[in-house]
Design a protein around this motif. Structure first.
Motif, PDB file in Angstrom:
ATOM      1  N   THR A  59      -6.966   6.638  -1.814  1.00 50.19           N
ATOM      2  CA  THR A  59      -6.235   5.390  -2.011  1.00 50.19           C
ATOM      3  C   THR A  59      -5.565   4.970  -0.711  1.00 50.19           C
ATOM      4  O   THR A  59      -4.729   5.691  -0.163  1.00 50.19           O
ATOM      5  CB  THR A  59      -5.168   5.566  -3.108  1.00 50.19           C
ATOM      6  OG1 THR A  59      -5.794   6.003  -4.306  1.00 50.19           O
ATOM      7  CG2 THR A  59      -4.408   4.269  -3.352  1.00 50.19           C
ATOM      8  N   ASN A  60      -5.954   3.826  -0.186  1.00 48.83           N
ATOM      9  CA  ASN A  60      -5.341   3.240   1.006  1.00 48.83           C
ATOM     10  C   ASN A  60      -5.597   1.752   0.946  1.00 48.83           C
ATOM     11  O   ASN A  60      -6.468   1.293   0.205  1.00 48.83           O
ATOM     12  CB  ASN A  60      -5.913   3.867   2.278  1.00 48.83           C
ATOM     13  CG  ASN A  60      -7.352   3.462   2.537  1.00 48.83           C
ATOM     14  OD1 ASN A  60      -7.609   2.477   3.226  1.00 48.83           O
ATOM     15  ND2 ASN A  60      -8.317   4.214   1.980  1.00 48.83           N
ATOM     16  N   ALA A  61      -4.837   0.966   1.684  1.00 50.17           N
ATOM     17  CA  ALA A  61      -4.919  -0.490   1.539  1.00 50.17           C
ATOM     18  C   ALA A  61      -6.310  -1.015   1.840  1.00 50.17           C
ATOM     19  O   ALA A  61      -6.832  -1.866   1.112  1.00 50.17           O
ATOM     20  CB  ALA A  61      -3.879  -1.174   2.425  1.00 50.17           C
ATOM     21  N   VAL A  62      -6.946  -0.531   2.908  1.00 47.90           N
ATOM     22  CA  VAL A  62      -8.289  -1.004   3.251  1.00 47.90           C
ATOM     23  C   VAL A  62      -9.278  -0.654   2.151  1.00 47.90           C
ATOM     24  O   VAL A  62      -9.990  -1.515   1.616  1.00 47.90           O
ATOM     25  CB  VAL A  62      -8.753  -0.412   4.596  1.00 47.90           C
ATOM     26  CG1 VAL A  62     -10.249  -0.691   4.815  1.00 47.90           C
ATOM     27  CG2 VAL A  62      -7.953  -0.996   5.743  1.00 47.90           C
TER      28      VAL A  62
ATOM     29  N   GLU B  77       2.129   6.665  -2.237  1.00 45.39           N
ATOM     30  CA  GLU B  77       1.119   5.986  -3.047  1.00 45.39           C
ATOM     31  C   GLU B  77      -0.274   6.288  -2.505  1.00 45.39           C
ATOM     32  O   GLU B  77      -1.256   6.120  -3.229  1.00 45.39           O
ATOM     33  CB  GLU B  77       1.360   4.475  -3.064  1.00 45.39           C
ATOM     34  CG  GLU B  77       2.589   4.066  -3.858  1.00 45.39           C
ATOM     35  CD  GLU B  77       2.733   2.559  -3.953  1.00 45.39           C
ATOM     36  OE1 GLU B  77       3.069   2.067  -5.036  1.00 45.39           O
ATOM     37  OE2 GLU B  77       2.508   1.881  -2.927  1.00 45.39           O
ATOM     38  N   HIS B  78      -0.371   6.702  -1.239  1.00 44.48           N
ATOM     39  CA  HIS B  78      -1.646   7.163  -0.706  1.00 44.48           C
ATOM     40  C   HIS B  78      -2.058   8.437  -1.447  1.00 44.48           C
ATOM     41  O   HIS B  78      -1.227   9.323  -1.685  1.00 44.48           O
ATOM     42  CB  HIS B  78      -1.547   7.466   0.791  1.00 44.48           C
ATOM     43  CG  HIS B  78      -1.368   6.250   1.649  1.00 44.48           C
ATOM     44  ND1 HIS B  78      -0.131   5.771   2.015  1.00 44.48           N
ATOM     45  CD2 HIS B  78      -2.287   5.422   2.211  1.00 44.48           C
ATOM     46  CE1 HIS B  78      -0.287   4.695   2.774  1.00 44.48           C
ATOM     47  NE2 HIS B  78      -1.576   4.456   2.906  1.00 44.48           N
ATOM     48  N   TYR B  79      -3.328   8.516  -1.787  1.00 45.84           N
ATOM     49  CA  TYR B  79      -3.800   9.686  -2.544  1.00 45.84           C
ATOM     50  C   TYR B  79      -3.825  10.933  -1.666  1.00 45.84           C
ATOM     51  O   TYR B  79      -3.475  12.032  -2.107  1.00 45.84           O
ATOM     52  CB  TYR B  79      -5.202   9.397  -3.090  1.00 45.84           C
ATOM     53  CG  TYR B  79      -5.705  10.421  -4.080  1.00 45.84           C
ATOM     54  CD1 TYR B  79      -5.290  10.387  -5.407  1.00 45.84           C
ATOM     55  CD2 TYR B  79      -6.607  11.416  -3.691  1.00 45.84           C
ATOM     56  CE1 TYR B  79      -5.756  11.320  -6.331  1.00 45.84           C
ATOM     57  CE2 TYR B  79      -7.078  12.351  -4.600  1.00 45.84           C
ATOM     58  CZ  TYR B  79      -6.650  12.302  -5.924  1.00 45.84           C
ATOM     59  OH  TYR B  79      -7.111  13.225  -6.819  1.00 45.84           O
ATOM     60  N   VAL B  80      -4.231  10.759  -0.415  1.00 43.82           N
ATOM     61  CA  VAL B  80      -4.319  11.889   0.510  1.00 43.82           C
ATOM     62  C   VAL B  80      -2.952  12.118   1.148  1.00 43.82           C
ATOM     63  O   VAL B  80      -2.344  11.201   1.702  1.00 43.82           O
ATOM     64  CB  VAL B  80      -5.389  11.618   1.582  1.00 43.82           C
ATOM     65  CG1 VAL B  80      -5.393  12.719   2.634  1.00 43.82           C
ATOM     66  CG2 VAL B  80      -6.767  11.498   0.931  1.00 43.82           C
ATOM     67  N   GLN B  81      -2.490  13.327   1.085  1.00 44.33           N
ATOM     68  CA  GLN B  81      -1.118  13.652   1.492  1.00 44.33           C
ATOM     69  C   GLN B  81      -0.853  13.358   2.967  1.00 44.33           C
ATOM     70  O   GLN B  81       0.267  12.993   3.336  1.00 44.33           O
ATOM     71  CB  GLN B  81      -0.829  15.126   1.190  1.00 44.33           C
ATOM     72  CG  GLN B  81       0.631  15.507   1.385  1.00 44.33           C
ATOM     73  CD  GLN B  81       0.961  16.871   0.828  1.00 44.33           C
ATOM     74  OE1 GLN B  81       0.109  17.519   0.229  1.00 44.33           O
ATOM     75  NE2 GLN B  81       2.198  17.312   0.997  1.00 44.33           N
ATOM     76  N   SER B  82      -1.853  13.504   3.817  1.00 42.42           N
ATOM     77  CA  SER B  82      -1.636  13.303   5.252  1.00 42.42           C
ATOM     78  C   SER B  82      -1.301  11.857   5.607  1.00 42.42           C
ATOM     79  O   SER B  82      -0.922  11.565   6.743  1.00 42.42           O
ATOM     80  CB  SER B  82      -2.873  13.753   6.042  1.00 42.42           C
ATOM     81  OG  SER B  82      -4.024  13.043   5.620  1.00 42.42           O
TER      82      SER B  82
END
Length: 430
Positions: free
Chosen positions: A143-146, A162-167
């Motif tokens: 999950t990211n805006a792009v 809200e990003h799925y990937v923790q990094s």
């Protein structure tokens, strides 16, 4: 807190540390299958569920194999976005720099073609592979805006956890899709990203406005090319006997003789000189024009829907997340075309209701508002011009003699993920 949904404006009024803690807890509880203190935003929740179905590891990195320099340059040259880069850059790059962020432009596959902005932030972005040539779809980086804008065809803001990937939890981003105004094909995504401390809820509106400016510029450029084609085609059509129409390479009408006025004729991919069957015209002879085609309608054939060229089968393919098609076949030949997001929704709803839907029914299905019949009638008029002989009206429906097949994705939640139509979302939850 009660289990209402998060709101960006509310989040912006909170202390940054408190907001970050809340987002982390919401993500942790949701991904663990427990009830969070407050529900994630609907678009974020839907994306997280897509990531879970993909089996994406939330602890993975965001690295990807970068495009080679020659391939990157080739993609830059071939995209229509190159024509509006000045508009995109002048609208956002300076603001991104001043606000300690960077502007990113991707193609329709999520590959970053350009980026501009604050030098130190670009160096930080290299650490998460937010650089030219990298892939930023949901499949590659969660999950990211792009990636989420690509998946849903809608502008979206993704902040911190809200990003799925923790990094990516130390980042914030806002992105909007850019469409080709000629056929509504997705060209790519405009994004502004930066450290989470630079978050502001108004950035999404700004990015969306600049994306619309770029689309308006492309629309004006297209209008100019159609005008040039009209100047070439008009004297030719004066000498043509029978029915004929001059169109640009995307089917937009420049001049017509012997036919009712029409805005656009959908053309098959790879159209060339020769003979072709078009659902809205029947059999045509195709001749090249500078910047387009001359279509001469053969007088001994009739368009689809008449006795000699009736369509008998329609296949509506909605199985892919971002590309939807309708295929029509019958005695006169076969035809396939890509669908805009709205037309994919409407045809799907008609497939669900073989007895038909009135304009008010479709307005309720699509907008949750039975009074929006003017919008529905305008869209259905465009669909029926493209699929002449396939659709009937009063009420709108597929003709009874036509067999309709709908190809759906494996998981119901992946059906038309861009859609906010109440009737579509109800079906996807069943």
């Amino acid at each position: 807190m009660n289990n209402t949904r998060l709101d960006m404006k509310r989040l912006a009024t909170m202390d940054a540390v408190q907001a970050a803690r809340l987002l982390h807890r919401v993500r942790e509880e949701t991904l663990a299958g427990r009830t969070p203190p407050i529900a994630p935003r609907a678009e974020i929740d839907a994306s997280w569920r897509r990531m879970a179905r993909l089996g994406l590891d939330p602890d993975q990195g965001t690295s990807s194999v970068l495009l080679r320099r020659d391939e990157l340059e080739q993609r830059r040259r071939s995209t229509l976005l190159a024509e509006v880069m000045q508009t995109l850059s002048s609208g956002l790059a300076g603001i991104a720099d001043a606000s300690l962020q960077i502007m990113v432009v991707t193609d329709e596959h999520g590959r970053i073609l350009w980026r501009e902005g604050h030098p130190s932030v670009m160096r930080q972005a290299n650490g998460i592979c937010l650089e030219e040539g990298a892939a930023w779809t949901e499949h590659t980086t969660g999950t990211n805006a792009v990636g989420t804008a690509l998946a849903t065809h809608r502008a979206v803001q993704v902040h911190s956890a809200e990003h799925y990937v923790q990094s990516l939890h130390n980042w914030t981003c806002a992105a909007a899709p850019v469409h080709d105004p000629r056929d509504q094909r997705l060209l790519g995504v405009l994004d502004v990203s930066g450290p989470a401390s630079t978050f502001h809820p108004s950035m999404l509106a700004l990015v969306g406005s600049v994306a619309r400016l770029a689309e308006a510029e492309l629309r004006e450029r297209h209008r100019s090319t159609v005008e040039r084609l009209r100047a070439v085609a008009a004297p030719i059509l004066c000498r043509v006997g029978g029915r004929a129409v001059a169109v640009d390479s995307h089917g937009w009408t420049a001049a017509v003789t012997g036919l009712a006025p029409m805005d656009r004729i959908t053309l098959p991919k790879g159209l060339g000189a020769g003979r072709v069957w078009l659902p809205s015209l029947g059999r045509c002879t195709v001749e090249p024009l500078p910047g387009g085609w001359l279509l001469r309608v053969e007088e001994d054939t009739l368009p689809a829907g008449t006795e000699s060229g009736a369509a008998s089968r329609v296949v509506l393919d909605l199985s892919r997340p971002r590309r939807w098609t309708v295929a029509v076949s019958g005695a006169a030949g076969s035809w396939q075309q890509e669908l805009s997001p709205r037309h994919a929704e409407l045809l799907y709803l008609l497939a669900l209701h073989p007895d038909g839907r009135t304009a008010a029914d479709l307005a309720e299905d699509v907008f949750g508002d039975r009074t929006r019949t003017v919008t529905v009638r305008a869209e259905m008029s465009r669909v029926r011009r493209t699929l002449a002989g396939v659709l009937a009206h009063r009420p709108y429906r597929f003709r009874e003699e036509i067999a309709v097949e709908v190809l759906r994705p494996q998981h119901p939640d992946d059906l038309l993920p861009h859609s906010t139509a109440p009737a579509v979302r109800t079906v996807s939850r069943v």
